[in-house]
Write a protein that holds these residues in place. Structure first.
Motif, PDB file in Angstrom:
ATOM      1  N   ILE A 148      39.382  42.252  51.918  1.00 39.97           N
ATOM      2  CA  ILE A 148      40.722  41.688  51.765  1.00 39.97           C
ATOM      3  C   ILE A 148      40.716  40.232  52.227  1.00 39.97           C
ATOM      4  O   ILE A 148      40.289  39.941  53.347  1.00 39.97           O
ATOM      5  N   PRO A 149      41.170  39.295  51.408  1.00 37.11           N
ATOM      6  CA  PRO A 149      41.170  37.879  51.812  1.00 37.11           C
ATOM      7  C   PRO A 149      42.063  37.641  53.031  1.00 37.11           C
ATOM      8  O   PRO A 149      43.100  38.287  53.191  1.00 37.11           O
ATOM      9  N   TYR A 150      41.634  36.718  53.873  1.00 41.69           N
ATOM     10  CA  TYR A 150      42.459  36.288  55.005  1.00 41.69           C
ATOM     11  C   TYR A 150      43.809  35.812  54.484  1.00 41.69           C
ATOM     12  O   TYR A 150      43.879  35.046  53.524  1.00 41.69           O
ATOM     13  N   GLY A 151      44.874  36.277  55.112  1.00 41.82           N
ATOM     14  CA  GLY A 151      46.217  35.932  54.656  1.00 41.82           C
ATOM     15  C   GLY A 151      46.910  37.073  53.948  1.00 41.82           C
ATOM     16  O   GLY A 151      48.121  37.015  53.691  1.00 41.82           O
ATOM     17  N   TYR A 152      46.135  38.122  53.626  1.00 34.62           N
ATOM     18  CA  TYR A 152      46.683  39.281  52.914  1.00 34.62           C
ATOM     19  C   TYR A 152      46.333  40.579  53.637  1.00 34.62           C
ATOM     20  O   TYR A 152      45.448  40.620  54.499  1.00 34.62           O
ATOM     21  N   THR A 153      47.014  41.636  53.246  1.00 35.35           N
ATOM     22  CA  THR A 153      46.666  42.991  53.636  1.00 35.35           C
ATOM     23  C   THR A 153      46.737  43.877  52.404  1.00 35.35           C
ATOM     24  O   THR A 153      47.349  43.493  51.396  1.00 35.35           O
ATOM     25  N   LEU A 205      38.935  27.726  50.488  1.00 33.98           N
ATOM     26  CA  LEU A 205      39.433  26.674  49.599  1.00 33.98           C
ATOM     27  C   LEU A 205      39.115  26.957  48.136  1.00 33.98           C
ATOM     28  O   LEU A 205      39.802  26.479  47.241  1.00 33.98           O
ATOM     29  N   LYS A 206      38.077  27.754  47.890  1.00 33.15           N
ATOM     30  CA  LYS A 206      37.677  28.097  46.523  1.00 33.15           C
ATOM     31  C   LYS A 206      38.220  29.449  46.061  1.00 33.15           C
ATOM     32  O   LYS A 206      37.958  29.858  44.929  1.00 33.15           O
ATOM     33  N   ASN A 207      38.965  30.117  46.905  1.00 34.86           N
ATOM     34  CA  ASN A 207      39.385  31.493  46.629  1.00 34.86           C
ATOM     35  C   ASN A 207      40.632  31.534  45.746  1.00 34.86           C
ATOM     36  O   ASN A 207      41.744  31.233  46.190  1.00 34.86           O
ATOM     37  N   GLU A 208      40.459  31.947  44.493  1.00 29.69           N
ATOM     38  CA  GLU A 208      41.561  31.980  43.526  1.00 29.69           C
ATOM     39  C   GLU A 208      42.641  33.011  43.861  1.00 29.69           C
ATOM     40  O   GLU A 208      43.742  32.961  43.306  1.00 29.69           O
ATOM     41  N   HIS A 209      42.328  33.935  44.731  1.00 27.66           N
ATOM     42  CA  HIS A 209      43.345  34.927  45.103  1.00 27.66           C
ATOM     43  C   HIS A 209      44.558  34.265  45.762  1.00 27.66           C
ATOM     44  O   HIS A 209      45.670  34.792  45.685  1.00 27.66           O
ATOM     45  N   TYR A 210      44.343  33.108  46.385  1.00 27.34           N
ATOM     46  CA  TYR A 210      45.450  32.419  47.051  1.00 27.34           C
ATOM     47  C   TYR A 210      46.470  31.847  46.065  1.00 27.34           C
ATOM     48  O   TYR A 210      47.572  31.483  46.469  1.00 27.34           O
ATOM     49  N   ILE A 211      46.118  31.748  44.794  1.00 32.12           N
ATOM     50  CA  ILE A 211      47.095  31.289  43.791  1.00 32.12           C
ATOM     51  C   ILE A 211      47.555  32.465  42.922  1.00 32.12           C
ATOM     52  O   ILE A 211      48.037  32.276  41.803  1.00 32.12           O
ATOM     53  N   GLY A 212      47.382  33.669  43.450  1.00 33.24           N
ATOM     54  CA  GLY A 212      47.893  34.846  42.743  1.00 33.24           C
ATOM     55  C   GLY A 212      47.009  35.354  41.626  1.00 33.24           C
ATOM     56  O   GLY A 212      47.484  36.058  40.733  1.00 33.24           O
ATOM     57  N   LYS A 213      45.728  35.017  41.659  1.00 30.90           N
ATOM     58  CA  LYS A 213      44.799  35.459  40.620  1.00 30.90           C
ATOM     59  C   LYS A 213      43.884  36.559  41.166  1.00 30.90           C
ATOM     60  O   LYS A 213      43.703  36.712  42.371  1.00 30.90           O
ATOM     61  N   PHE A 250      45.823  23.854  45.036  1.00 26.86           N
ATOM     62  CA  PHE A 250      44.513  24.499  44.920  1.00 26.86           C
ATOM     63  C   PHE A 250      43.570  23.654  44.075  1.00 26.86           C
ATOM     64  O   PHE A 250      42.399  23.466  44.424  1.00 26.86           O
ATOM     65  N   GLN A 251      44.067  23.129  42.963  1.00 24.93           N
ATOM     66  CA  GLN A 251      43.239  22.308  42.085  1.00 24.93           C
ATOM     67  C   GLN A 251      42.802  21.031  42.776  1.00 24.93           C
ATOM     68  O   GLN A 251      41.643  20.594  42.650  1.00 24.93           O
ATOM     69  N   LYS A 252      43.717  20.409  43.518  1.00 24.68           N
ATOM     70  CA  LYS A 252      43.349  19.182  44.262  1.00 24.68           C
ATOM     71  C   LYS A 252      42.244  19.477  45.271  1.00 24.68           C
ATOM     72  O   LYS A 252      41.311  18.670  45.446  1.00 24.68           O
ATOM     73  N   ALA A 253      42.362  20.599  45.960  1.00 23.38           N
ATOM     74  CA  ALA A 253      41.346  20.967  46.944  1.00 23.38           C
ATOM     75  C   ALA A 253      39.994  21.150  46.276  1.00 23.38           C
ATOM     76  O   ALA A 253      38.963  20.657  46.762  1.00 23.38           O
TER      77      ALA A 253
END
Length: 212
Positions: free
Chosen positions: A81-86, A153-161, A204-207
């Protein structure tokens, strides 16, 4: 059952057969008894091991197919599970499907990391130092590491993907030994997930433009 002994791979099947044969081990199963000193018994035993290996490979394919179908529908079925989620569960008809829910305390840290990196120009190592100085702990270990920040920073899950086949396993031969490696797949796919985003897509894209 003998079939369960043969589930690792074909190389292990040969090793098991030789081990039991040369130690004069009698194999007793609910169906029958195998004496591997006997050529016919040995042949039947190895066939049973092969059947177990075939069944395992078939099961793996079915499970992988089911996982990919779930991912393409936007559900989060990965173990980590990514950090920031459960882990969370959502209704789909009469079924409960796995997804992610935001852990706000951790999500604030994720937003800070992206803000520092994108808007303040702070590098991954200095972000680690700042988080450690603030007493904020990662999920694993006592201190933050640069590699952890870069992965976030590369984790697409943070943008809902959700991602499909971002890393794949490949076999290589080294000194006549087969070694499995997990490698990045540049042709991986991203699908709109069922879970809420923590970071907007522009940030996310800028990062990621800065990383590359």
């Amino acid at each position: 059952e003998c079939a369960r002994l043969g589930r690792p791979d074909l190389e292990e099947i040969g090793k098991l057969s030789k081990l039991f044969r040369y130690t004069n081990t009698i194999i007793i199963t609910p169906q029958r008894m195998f004496d591997l000193r006997d050529e016919y018994d040995r042949e039947q035993f190895e066939r049973e091991l092969m059947r177990g290996n075939d069944y395992l490979e078939y099961t793996k394919k079915i499970l992988q197919r089911g996982k990919e179908i779930s991912l393409r529908s936007g559900w989060y079925v990965n173990a980590v599970i990514p950090y920031g989620y459960t882990r969370a569960w959502a209704d789909e008809g009469k079924r409960k499907r796995p997804t992610l829910a935001i852990v706000e305390e951790e999500a604030r840290v994720v937003r800070m990391i992206f803000d520092w990196y994108v808007n303040e120009g702070i590098g991954a190592m200095k972000i680690c130092q700042r988080l450690n100085a603030m007493g904020i702990k990662p999920r694993k270990g006592d201190i933050w590491k640069k590699s952890t920040i870069v992965r976030m920073l590369k984790n697409e899950h943070y943008i809902g993907k959700v991602v499909i086949r971002k890393h794949i396993k490949v076999n290589t031969v080294e000194d006549l030994n087969i070694t499995k490696h997990c490698v990045f797949n540049p042709e991986y796919e991203t699908i709109d997930g069922k879970h809420p985003a923590i970071i907007d897509e522009l940030t996310f894209q800028k990062a990621n433009n800065k990383i590359h």
